[in-house]
Design an enzyme around this catalytic site. Sequence first.
Site, PDB file in Angstrom:
ATOM      1  N   ARG A  18       0.798  -1.231   0.000  1.00 12.58           N
ATOM      2  CA  ARG A  18       0.000   0.000   0.000  1.00 12.58           C
ATOM      3  C   ARG A  18       0.833   1.285   0.000  1.00 12.58           C
ATOM      4  NH1 ARG A  18      -4.061   0.184   4.519  1.00 12.58           N
ATOM      5  NH2 ARG A  18      -3.173  -1.709   5.441  1.00 12.58           N
ATOM      6  N   TYR A 351      25.223  35.044  -0.583  1.00 13.56           N
ATOM      7  CA  TYR A 351      25.588  33.629  -0.579  1.00 13.56           C
ATOM      8  C   TYR A 351      27.016  33.517  -0.067  1.00 13.56           C
ATOM      9  CZ  TYR A 351      27.249  29.081  -1.891  1.00 13.56           C
ATOM     10  OH  TYR A 351      27.813  27.832  -1.821  1.00 13.56           O
ATOM     11  N   SER A 390      28.517  46.346  -0.487  1.00 14.94           N
ATOM     12  CA  SER A 390      27.367  45.668  -1.099  1.00 14.94           C
ATOM     13  C   SER A 390      27.644  45.246  -2.536  1.00 14.94           C
ATOM     14  CB  SER A 390      26.157  46.606  -1.097  1.00 14.94           C
ATOM     15  OG  SER A 390      25.798  46.896   0.229  1.00 14.94           O
TER      16      SER A 390
END
Length: 453
Positions: A18, A351, A390
Site C-alpha cells: 500500500r 551567498y 554591497s
Amino acid sequence: MNNSDLAIIILAAGKGTRMKSSLHKVLHPLGGRPMLHHLMDTLSPLNPTRKVIVAGAGKEQVEGSVGHMADIVVQEPQLGTGHAVQVTKDKLHDFKGDVLILYGDVPLITIDTMQKMIETRATSNAAVVVLGFTPEDAKAYGRLKVNENENLDAIIEYKDASEEERAITLCNSGIMLLSGAHMFGLLDALDNNNAAKEFYLTDVVEIANGKDLTCAVVEADEQEVMGINSRSELAEAEAVFQNSRRRYFMDEGVTLTDPSSVYFCHDTKIGRDVTIGPNVYFGPGSVIADNVTIHPFCHIEGASVGEGSSIGPFARLRPAAELGAGVKVGNFVEIKKAKIEDGAKVSHLSYIGDARVGKNANIGAGTITCNYDGYFKYHTDIGEGAFIGSNSALVAPVNIGDGAIVGAGSVITSVVDKDELAVARGRQKGLGGWAATFREKQQTKKNKKKQGS
Ligand code: UD1
Ligand code: MG
C-alpha cells in the site's frame, strides 16, 4: 537501563504494497530517518544482546540500511507472524532471556512501554506479555480475551472472531514479549487451521495457557502502536512525532510562536531561551545554542548556531555552516560550509559558501562568494573586522585581510591585504551638464519629427 539478557526481533517481511513505493516500507523516513532506525534508536538504551530483523521482499534494502546493526534473517515464503518468528531459530535457539517482538512498521513505541513489558514479565513470571491498546475504532485488530485474574486467555483474530468476541474493545498491537526459555516450544505447537491459513503468533497465548504458563497484558496509547501501511498513515505518524518534539522542546525552555508550523529532525538540538518563529524547518544535524532567535521561514540543516545569534527571516543554513556567538544572518542569506565567527554580520541577500568570515566582519547586501568553477570548489577567507561593500563578488580562491574594506560592487579576484581598501570596478566619470544637453537635443529631434508627420 541495562538488560543483559534481552533479544529483539523486528518483523519486517511484509511487502508494504500500500505504500506504492520502490523503497521498503520500513525505510521510509520518520523525523528524517528511516522508521526502522527510529525503532532501533528507541530501543538501544535496553542494550539488547541480540537483534534479529526478519525480512522478505526488499531484503537487500533492509540489509543495506541496518545490516551493520542487526542480524537479518529471511522469511520466504511468508506464512504468518508466528512463522516469521520461527525463522529466527538459527539465531536464537539457545537464547534463554526475554525476547521482545516488534514490528518494523510500528515505529512510535516508547522505551517506557518496552520497559514496562519487561518489568511485567519479571514480576508476574509470565511466559508471554502482550501489548494491548483500546483504539477509537477497533477495526480488524485481534481481540484480547482477558480473564478475571487480569491474565490473558487468548487472542482472537478478527477473521476468526464471533460477534461477541468482536465486541471486545481491548486489541492486540502485535508487539509481544516472550520468555526465551519457552518461545520455540510454544511456536513449534502452532498450526494454520484458521481463516487466513497462516501461522498466527497470537496463538502462542492459548498454547501457553494450555501448558499452565501465565500470559499478561500491558496497555499502551493508541498513537504509540500505530502501524504504518500507507503514505497517509506515514504522514499521521510524522505528525505524532513532530508534536512530541514540539512539546519536548517547549518543556526544555524553547519558545515556539506557532508550534504546529515548526518541523524538527530526530537529532535537532536546541538550547534554552531560544525563540523560533513560525514556519521554520530543521533538517538533520542542526545544533542551536542558548539565547538564539530564529525568525520566521528559515530552513536549517547540518548547521550549528552559536549563543545569542539571530537568524532570518527567510535564511537558509546548509550543511557545515558553523556560526559563532552573536552572529547575525539576515533575510535571503544562504550559508554553506562556512565558518562565521563571533559577532560577524551577513544581513541581507548573500551567498557565503566554502568560506571563513572573521570575527565582527560585516558582509554587505548582495555579496556572493563565487566558490565554484563548474568543476571544483574554492575557499574564500575574510579576516576579522573586514568590511565587504554591497554587491561584491569574491572570486575564490581569495583572501581578504583583517580590517580590509572592499568597495561596493567590486569583483575581487586577488588578495586584499590587511587594512587595505580594494575597489575593483569601473572608475566613475562625471560629465557636468551632459544630461540636460542630451535631453534638449533629443526633444528638438522629436518635435521636428512630429511636425513632419
Ligand atoms: C497482526 C496480529 C493482530 C494485530 C495486528 C496489529 C497476528 C496473527 N495478528 O495482524 O492480532 O491486531 O497485527 O496490527 O499476528 N509479517 C511478517 N511475516 C509474515 C506476516 C507478517 O514479517 O509472514 C510482519 C509484517 O511485515 C507486519 C507484521 O508482521 O509488520 C504484522 O503483519 P500483518 O499481516 O499486518 O498482521 P495483521 O493481520 O495486521
Ligand atoms: Mg497489519
